[in-house]
Design a protein around this motif. Structure first.
Motif, PDB file in Angstrom:
ATOM      1  N   GLU A 292       0.834  -1.210   0.000  1.00  0.00           N
ATOM      2  CA  GLU A 292       0.000   0.000   0.000  1.00  0.00           C
ATOM      3  C   GLU A 292       0.864   1.254   0.000  1.00  0.00           C
ATOM      4  OE1 GLU A 292      -3.885  -1.845   2.389  1.00  0.00           O
ATOM      5  OE2 GLU A 292      -2.684  -0.241   3.295  1.00  0.00           O
ATOM      6  N   VAL A 293       1.954   1.234   0.769  1.00  0.00           N
ATOM      7  CA  VAL A 293       2.866   2.391   0.804  1.00  0.00           C
ATOM      8  C   VAL A 293       3.470   2.619  -0.571  1.00  0.00           C
ATOM      9  CG1 VAL A 293       5.001   3.311   1.803  1.00  0.00           C
ATOM     10  CG2 VAL A 293       3.418   2.025   3.244  1.00  0.00           C
ATOM     11  N   SER A 294       3.916   1.542  -1.184  1.00  0.00           N
ATOM     12  CA  SER A 294       4.570   1.645  -2.487  1.00  0.00           C
ATOM     13  C   SER A 294       3.657   2.249  -3.547  1.00  0.00           C
ATOM     14  CB  SER A 294       5.029   0.249  -2.931  1.00  0.00           C
ATOM     15  OG  SER A 294       5.501   0.267  -4.258  1.00  0.00           O
ATOM     16  N   LEU A 295       2.357   1.956  -3.459  1.00  0.00           N
ATOM     17  CA  LEU A 295       1.423   2.408  -4.492  1.00  0.00           C
ATOM     18  C   LEU A 295       0.944   3.846  -4.308  1.00  0.00           C
ATOM     19  CD1 LEU A 295      -0.826  -0.723  -5.208  1.00  0.00           C
ATOM     20  CD2 LEU A 295       1.308  -0.017  -6.289  1.00  0.00           C
ATOM     21  N   VAL A 296       1.230   4.449  -3.164  1.00  0.00           N
ATOM     22  CA  VAL A 296       0.738   5.824  -2.936  1.00  0.00           C
ATOM     23  C   VAL A 296       1.178   6.768  -4.057  1.00  0.00           C
ATOM     24  CG1 VAL A 296       0.824   7.831  -1.410  1.00  0.00           C
ATOM     25  CG2 VAL A 296       0.531   5.549  -0.438  1.00  0.00           C
ATOM     26  N   PRO A 297       2.457   6.740  -4.484  1.00  0.00           N
ATOM     27  CA  PRO A 297       2.857   7.649  -5.576  1.00  0.00           C
ATOM     28  C   PRO A 297       2.763   7.023  -6.962  1.00  0.00           C
ATOM     29  CG  PRO A 297       4.801   6.750  -4.530  1.00  0.00           C
ATOM     30  CD  PRO A 297       3.629   6.077  -3.894  1.00  0.00           C
ATOM     31  N   LYS A 298       2.048   5.923  -7.111  1.00  0.00           N
ATOM     32  CA  LYS A 298       1.954   5.245  -8.399  1.00  0.00           C
ATOM     33  C   LYS A 298       0.556   5.402  -9.005  1.00  0.00           C
ATOM     34  CE  LYS A 298       5.550   1.755  -7.553  1.00  0.00           C
ATOM     35  NZ  LYS A 298       6.031   2.119  -6.232  1.00  0.00           N
ATOM     36  N   MET A 299       0.400   4.949 -10.257  1.00  0.00           N
ATOM     37  CA  MET A 299      -0.888   5.033 -10.941  1.00  0.00           C
ATOM     38  C   MET A 299      -1.898   4.055 -10.345  1.00  0.00           C
ATOM     39  SD  MET A 299       0.312   5.288 -14.923  1.00  0.00           S
ATOM     40  CE  MET A 299      -1.327   5.592 -15.574  1.00  0.00           C
ATOM     41  N   ALA A 300      -1.454   2.827 -10.049  1.00  0.00           N
ATOM     42  CA  ALA A 300      -2.350   1.817  -9.482  1.00  0.00           C
ATOM     43  C   ALA A 300      -2.817   2.257  -8.096  1.00  0.00           C
ATOM     44  CB  ALA A 300      -1.629   0.473  -9.390  1.00  0.00           C
ATOM     45  N   ASP A 301      -4.081   1.968  -7.769  1.00  0.00           N
ATOM     46  CA  ASP A 301      -4.642   2.425  -6.502  1.00  0.00           C
ATOM     47  C   ASP A 301      -4.285   1.533  -5.327  1.00  0.00           C
ATOM     48  OD1 ASP A 301      -5.838   4.706  -7.502  1.00  0.00           O
ATOM     49  OD2 ASP A 301      -7.665   3.642  -8.089  1.00  0.00           O
ATOM     50  N   LYS A 302      -4.438   0.216  -5.501  1.00  0.00           N
ATOM     51  CA  LYS A 302      -4.189  -0.682  -4.369  1.00  0.00           C
ATOM     52  C   LYS A 302      -3.644  -2.019  -4.860  1.00  0.00           C
ATOM     53  CE  LYS A 302      -9.199  -1.662  -4.083  1.00  0.00           C
ATOM     54  NZ  LYS A 302      -9.664  -0.684  -5.076  1.00  0.00           N
ATOM     55  N   PRO A 303      -2.979  -2.774  -3.957  1.00  0.00           N
ATOM     56  CA  PRO A 303      -2.372  -4.048  -4.366  1.00  0.00           C
ATOM     57  C   PRO A 303      -3.349  -5.002  -5.029  1.00  0.00           C
ATOM     58  CG  PRO A 303      -1.538  -3.412  -2.205  1.00  0.00           C
ATOM     59  CD  PRO A 303      -2.616  -2.424  -2.556  1.00  0.00           C
ATOM     60  N   ALA A 304      -4.590  -5.032  -4.552  1.00  0.00           N
ATOM     61  CA  ALA A 304      -5.567  -5.944  -5.152  1.00  0.00           C
ATOM     62  C   ALA A 304      -5.774  -5.641  -6.628  1.00  0.00           C
ATOM     63  CB  ALA A 304      -6.895  -5.854  -4.402  1.00  0.00           C
ATOM     64  N   ASP A 305      -5.725  -4.361  -6.996  1.00  0.00           N
ATOM     65  CA  ASP A 305      -5.876  -3.987  -8.408  1.00  0.00           C
ATOM     66  C   ASP A 305      -4.708  -4.527  -9.236  1.00  0.00           C
ATOM     67  OD1 ASP A 305      -8.130  -2.614  -7.659  1.00  0.00           O
ATOM     68  OD2 ASP A 305      -7.176  -0.638  -7.659  1.00  0.00           O
ATOM     69  N   VAL A 306      -3.509  -4.423  -8.674  1.00  0.00           N
ATOM     70  CA  VAL A 306      -2.327  -4.912  -9.376  1.00  0.00           C
ATOM     71  C   VAL A 306      -2.402  -6.419  -9.560  1.00  0.00           C
ATOM     72  CG1 VAL A 306       0.176  -5.207  -9.213  1.00  0.00           C
ATOM     73  CG2 VAL A 306      -0.859  -3.025  -8.579  1.00  0.00           C
ATOM     74  N   LEU A 307      -2.738  -7.126  -8.485  1.00  0.00           N
ATOM     75  CA  LEU A 307      -2.805  -8.583  -8.563  1.00  0.00           C
ATOM     76  C   LEU A 307      -3.902  -9.035  -9.524  1.00  0.00           C
ATOM     77  CD1 LEU A 307      -2.193  -9.374  -4.786  1.00  0.00           C
ATOM     78  CD2 LEU A 307      -0.642  -9.868  -6.694  1.00  0.00           C
ATOM     79  N   ARG A 308      -4.998  -8.295  -9.571  1.00  0.00           N
ATOM     80  CA  ARG A 308      -6.068  -8.623 -10.516  1.00  0.00           C
ATOM     81  C   ARG A 308      -5.584  -8.415 -11.953  1.00  0.00           C
ATOM     82  NH1 ARG A 308      -9.387  -4.955  -9.159  1.00  0.00           N
ATOM     83  NH2 ARG A 308     -10.070  -6.065  -7.297  1.00  0.00           N
ATOM     84  N   PHE A 309      -4.895  -7.313 -12.190  1.00  0.00           N
ATOM     85  CA  PHE A 309      -4.333  -7.031 -13.517  1.00  0.00           C
ATOM     86  C   PHE A 309      -3.383  -8.152 -13.939  1.00  0.00           C
ATOM     87  CE2 PHE A 309      -0.373  -5.315 -15.452  1.00  0.00           C
ATOM     88  CZ  PHE A 309      -0.853  -5.032 -16.718  1.00  0.00           C
TER      89      PHE A 309
END
Length: 700
Positions: A292-309
């Motif tokens: 969650e910390v890593s995604l704060v400055p990224k385009m993806a909103d949350k880890p679940a979105d990344v894993l789904r992608f």
């Protein structure tokens, strides 16, 4: 203090009048330079924090940047030299100074007084009049303070700072262990018959390496240009196995057994320690996990979105991967007598299958890509697309093989400069990367500090009087890193914090690099940048057509491999307990078994050398390669569409629009806004699937 400043005038590391004085910088310059630069930076921090200092852009933001930029540039030179010219003395100086550098940046990020000053600027009367770039920069800085621990209770800040310092030391140690294990290994072959199948240029390089060590025969190492031709071409299966086992056990508890390390280079504990620190940091900041910390400055909103992608892409790729693997196993059994396909057989069997199916070998293609012609072609693409010129330039360098160039506009005005360091060697970290030596900045007096980039690869060096020749994959790598370089060098933003790649979301930063790769699959580009080393002939159209037919050879398998790496990274940083009963290695096996069609060998310790996430800033961000590939493929599709009208993918108008909407704006606005400004719509995955041969009606 005056005495220290006076002595600093003779310190090449602290000279910022122009380019770094690489030929003069020594490890003993590091400590004294940092003494003064840290002192000056801290004095600027103290002034900015002072309640009497006005909460204005000039007095708070600009003044602080002006004082900390020299410190960052000097330490950047040290870090760069550590990566490309490592010596025991340099490593010692780097290690000694790393804690105080980490402490300074940690304390800066934790400063509640500075955070309040920046918030006051954002809420103050001058904010409305700031440029969009400066508003974005301010927003990024406020986010940085929050992630840096500025909002933590004062009694918790020392522990947070300690976490940052420990992470920095562990990251450096991880990288050092991988480099040392890679450098240590050497396999000497005396019997030439064992090298049957290995290309002549790889054998010549190995013979030269042995001669340099005062030995006869051939010397092979774990540096990629030496290691991979053995795996790909050597008919001797035992030789392939020996090299494979040494490579995949580097920096692990098995390193001493297979020749790739010492016991204290084992990164197993290092990985657990880093993960535990990242988890603790996330919890201190109020997040559930480091993902969650890593995604704060990224385009993806949350880890679940990344894993789904990743899962959705994996579902699309799996049928192609299953077909790839079944074909390779059948071929290996029927044509090569390999009823069991071990990992040290995969590259070898794949190359044989490629040659049979497409009637060419990578070695044959390599002879058409001599270094000089490749660079000429690369520069020609850039000049045509972006209306610039690239010219040779002069500068001090860290090695005799490093070259230096300048980028100018049609009127000859300097836009940027870059160093290019192409060959693998001892003391140089493996892989390929772009880094910034300095960023673009518009000064108050109307002058501009032009950007300077480092472009680093690890290709085979020239042997004797022959030019270096590159594989097509290496040419793609060169275009990739140059894409990053263009993002840094062609920016038109004048505020350092958002110029070039600065401030760009991490999962969008690969867009310009992956975009450039596409030109390596265009005949109009390759015909002008190829020259057979013996005959001087350009790449034949018939051979190119076979290369293009083979472009997506085993792409299903390669896509699943990237998804394994990306999923492993994200799970490590979200739902893995570093203090639990499961090991990092066990997690890697679980994910590989679930996602991939190719089994993970019991000996493989690949997480122990996964420098991207343990030493390279990609923690919970490795997915960005695939994420950005969707963007880059869609962007390139605009050039393909333009080619239908103009007849060329090197379409100047589309190139200028790409420059204007993506390269020039850097991090001064969100990446999605830049994408939509260029493409006129949100991104679509269609182009990625089509380019990868994974769309309906497209052959893999």
């Amino acid at each position: 203090m005056e005495k220290a400043v006076t002595s600093l005038q003779d310190n090449p590391l602290a000279d910022f009048t122009d380019l770094p004085r690489f030929a003069e910088i020594r490890p003993e310059h590091i400590g004294p330079a940092l003494d003064v630069l840290l002192s000056q930076a801290q004095a600027a921090v103290d002034r900015a924090e002072d309640p009497a200092t006005p909460s204005t852009w000039r007095d708070a933001v600009e003044a602080l940047e002006a004082a900390t930029e020299p410190l960052g540039r000097a330490w950047g030179v040290v870090g760069h030299l550590s990566a490309v010219a490592d010596t025991p003395e340099l490593r010692k100086a780097h290690t000694e100074n790393l804690p105080r550098m980490t402490e300074f940046w940690s304390s800066l990020g934790q400063s509640l007084a500075l955070y309040d000053k920046y918030k006051a600027v954002a809420a103050g009367p001058e904010f409305a009049g700031l440029s969009p770039a400066r508003k974005q920069l301010l927003e990024n800085e406020l986010r940085g303070f929050r992630l840096g621990g500025a909002e933590l209770a004062e009694d918790r800040k020392p522990r947070f700072a300690q976490i940052q310092e420990e992470q920095a030391q562990l990251s450096k140690a991880f990288s050092d262990h991988v480099l040392d294990a890679t450098n240590l290994y050497a396999l000497f072959i005396e019997d030439e018959s064992r090298l049957a199948g290995v290309p002549e240029d790889a054998k010549e390089a190995a013979a030269l390496a042995a001669q340099k060590d005062g030995k006869s025969g051939w010397k092979f190492t774990l540096h990629f240009p030496s290691y991979f031709p053995v795996l790909q071409y050597a008919d001797d299966r035992t030789l392939r196995q020996t090299m494979y086992e040494a490579s995949v056990t580097r920096a692990s508890e098995l390193g001493t057994k297979f020749g790739g390390g010492q016991a204290d280079w084992d990164n197993t504990t290092n990985m657990r320690d880093q993960l535990a620190l990242r988890r603790e940091e996330a919890l201190m900041l109020g997040y559930n996990n480091y993902g969650e910390v890593s995604l704060v400055p990224k385009m993806a909103d949350k880890p679940a979105d990344v894993l789904r992608f990743l899962d959705e892409l994996g579902v699309k790729a799996r049928p192609y991967a299953e077909k790839d693997w079944a074909e390779l196993r059948a071929f290996a059994a029927s044509e090569l007598g390999l009823n069991t396909l071990d990992p040290w057989d995969v590259a070898y069997a794949s190359e044989k299958l490629r040659q049979q199916r497409y009637a060419f070998s990578e070695h044959e293609v390599k002879q058409y890509f001599p270094e000089g012609k490749v660079l000429e072609g690369l520069f020609g693409v850039i000049e045509k697309l972006f209306t610039v010129r690239i010219e040779p330039d002069q500068a001090q360098t860290w090695h005799k093989d490093v070259r230096f160039f300048r980028v100018v506009n049609p009127q000859g005005a300097l836009l940027a400069q870059f160093y290019i360091d192409l060959y693998a060697r001892e003391g140089k970290r493996g892989g390929a990367w772009m880094d910034d030596a300095r960023g673009r900045k518009e000064r108050d007096n109307g002058t501009v500090q032009t950007p300077v980039a480092y472009l680093t690869c690890n290709f085979s060096a020239p042997v004797g009087d022959k030019p270096a020749v590159f594989t097509h994959d290496e040419v793609i790598t060169l275009f990739h890193e140059f894409g990053h370089g263009l993002h840094h060098m062609l920016t038109q933003v004048g505020d350092l914090g958002v110029s070039g790649i600065n401030g760009v979301e991490w999962d969008a930063v690969e867009l310009p690099s992956q975009f450039m790769e596409n030109f390596c699959w265009e005949y109009e580009v390759l015909s002008g940048m190829t020259q057979q080393v013996e005959t001087g002939a350009p790449l034949p159209r018939a051979l190119f057509d076979r290369m293009l037919a083979a472009k997506n050879f085993q792409n299903g398998m390669m896509t699943l491999r990237q998804i394994v790496l990306s999923s492993f990274d994200m799970h490590l940083h979200t739902d893995f307990d570093p203090q639990g009963g499961k090991s990092v290695l066990e997690l890697s096996r679980e994910i590989n078994d679930r996602v991939h069609v190719v089994p993970q060998h019991p000996l493989s310790r690949w997480p122990n050398t996964f420098s991207h996430i343990f030493a390279g800033g990609y923690a919970a961000g490795y997915y960005s390669y695939k994420w950005a590939e969707v963007l880059s493929a869609d962007v390139y599709a605009a050039f393909e569409e333009a080619a239908q009208l103009s007849g060329s993918v090197l379409d100047g108008e589309t190139g200028r629009r790409y420059h204007r909407e993506i390269l020039s704006v850097g991090g001064s606005r969100p990446a999605m806004e830049s994408f939509v400004a260029f493409r006129g719509r949100a991104p679509q995955i269609d182009a990625l699937l089509r380019h990868g041969g994974m769309a309906e009606g497209v052959s893999a």
